[in-house]
Design an enzyme around this catalytic site. Sequence first.
Site, mmCIF file in Angstrom:
data_model
loop_
_atom_site.group_PDB
_atom_site.id
_atom_site.type_symbol
_atom_site.label_atom_id
_atom_site.label_comp_id
_atom_site.label_asym_id
_atom_site.label_seq_id
_atom_site.Cartn_x
_atom_site.Cartn_y
_atom_site.Cartn_z
ATOM 1 N N SER A 178 -1.079 11.508 13.897
ATOM 2 C CA SER A 178 -0.509 12.473 12.968
ATOM 3 C C SER A 178 -0.923 13.900 13.353
ATOM 4 O O SER A 178 -0.579 14.372 14.435
ATOM 5 C CB SER A 178 -0.915 12.110 11.540
ATOM 6 O OG SER A 178 -0.071 12.721 10.604
ATOM 7 N N HIS A 185 2.696 4.629 8.189
ATOM 8 C CA HIS A 185 2.136 5.780 8.898
ATOM 9 C C HIS A 185 0.821 5.485 9.623
ATOM 10 O O HIS A 185 0.352 6.331 10.384
ATOM 11 C CB HIS A 185 1.930 6.934 7.907
ATOM 12 C CG HIS A 185 1.635 8.252 8.552
ATOM 13 N ND1 HIS A 185 2.485 8.852 9.472
ATOM 14 C CD2 HIS A 185 0.571 9.099 8.422
ATOM 15 C CE1 HIS A 185 1.968 10.000 9.868
ATOM 16 N NE2 HIS A 185 0.815 10.177 9.251
ATOM 17 N N LEU A 190 -2.812 9.596 0.709
ATOM 18 C CA LEU A 190 -3.082 8.324 1.379
ATOM 19 C C LEU A 190 -2.067 7.271 0.958
ATOM 20 O O LEU A 190 -1.570 6.502 1.792
ATOM 21 C CB LEU A 190 -4.494 7.838 1.051
ATOM 22 C CG LEU A 190 -5.667 8.659 1.579
ATOM 23 C CD1 LEU A 190 -6.975 7.962 1.240
ATOM 24 C CD2 LEU A 190 -5.558 8.881 3.076
ATOM 25 N N ALA A 191 -1.764 7.212 -0.325
ATOM 26 C CA ALA A 191 -0.800 6.227 -0.813
ATOM 27 C C ALA A 191 0.570 6.448 -0.180
ATOM 28 O O ALA A 191 1.268 5.485 0.174
ATOM 29 C CB ALA A 191 -0.708 6.300 -2.336
ATOM 30 N N LEU A 192 0.972 7.707 -0.020
ATOM 31 C CA LEU A 192 2.244 8.013 0.627
ATOM 32 C C LEU A 192 2.256 7.514 2.067
ATOM 33 O O LEU A 192 3.271 7.002 2.555
ATOM 34 C CB LEU A 192 2.489 9.529 0.585
ATOM 35 C CG LEU A 192 3.745 10.039 1.296
ATOM 36 C CD1 LEU A 192 5.003 9.470 0.647
ATOM 37 C CD2 LEU A 192 3.787 11.570 1.288
ATOM 38 N N ASP A 250 7.722 4.443 8.359
ATOM 39 C CA ASP A 250 6.950 5.673 8.157
ATOM 40 C C ASP A 250 7.833 6.758 7.549
ATOM 41 O O ASP A 250 8.848 7.142 8.136
ATOM 42 C CB ASP A 250 6.388 6.133 9.503
ATOM 43 C CG ASP A 250 5.377 7.254 9.384
ATOM 44 O OD1 ASP A 250 5.271 7.859 8.303
ATOM 45 O OD2 ASP A 250 4.692 7.523 10.385
#
Length: 254
Positions: free
Chosen positions: A80, A232, A143-145, A204
């Site tokens: 990322s 992700h 983080l959840a996303l 993702d």
Amino acid sequence: MNLFVETLGQGPDVVMLHGWGLHGGVFARVAEQLATRFCVHLVDLPGHGASPALPRFDADAVADLLAAHFPLPAQVVGWSLGGLIAQHWAARHPDKVKSLALVATSPRFVRDETWPHAQARASIEAVAQSLDGAFEQTLERFLALQMMGAPSARDTLKALRGELFSHGRPQGLLPALGLLLEADARALAGRIQCPAALFYGARDAITPIGAGRWLAESLPDAVLYEFPQASHAPFLSHEQDFVRALAEHLETQA
């Protein structure tokens, strides 16, 4: 500036760069498996984990800082935000980067009419606006996303939450978020000459797989690994498959 770095194992050097809001410890399980064959360096990027912040999180400046910290040629793994920094490092210091492994990253993190493979600007701006008032909750929502859509999202999210503040409370996340809003590294692709392995999850929402396919077409020597059920963080949700493919790439380029 002193970066916080944990080093495991012996062998050819591998430097691992984490994503926004986290720290090098997120790669601990992967690094432990690689450490039987490689010397693995887990970096806390500036303003993350235990590394001090920079007044301005500039991709070129961070790449130069890493090149100075690791003067010998190394293989670089970037996830990322870390993958964006890795692209700058390889383009600016081609003699220092033997290969790239880019994980769920992109040359550009904001969607516009020329780049559909990203989030809307408003999504990143919303994270920035909520950091001051609800720091921990904002990071946990982010983080959840990242895990959304992965079949093992609950377990993976639990592992990420356990790592979130294990290197202390990060001090410089907002400048790094500013970089994600403004970055456009597409022009670097033609300057990156080292071999690259690209690892992307088909589910993702942050760096859609279209970004990986663009890099696979634009980099001169790249191989794309697609994880159909991953989101992700394929190195967490599909750890064994990821480690197997990454180790093969690293051994080939060592």
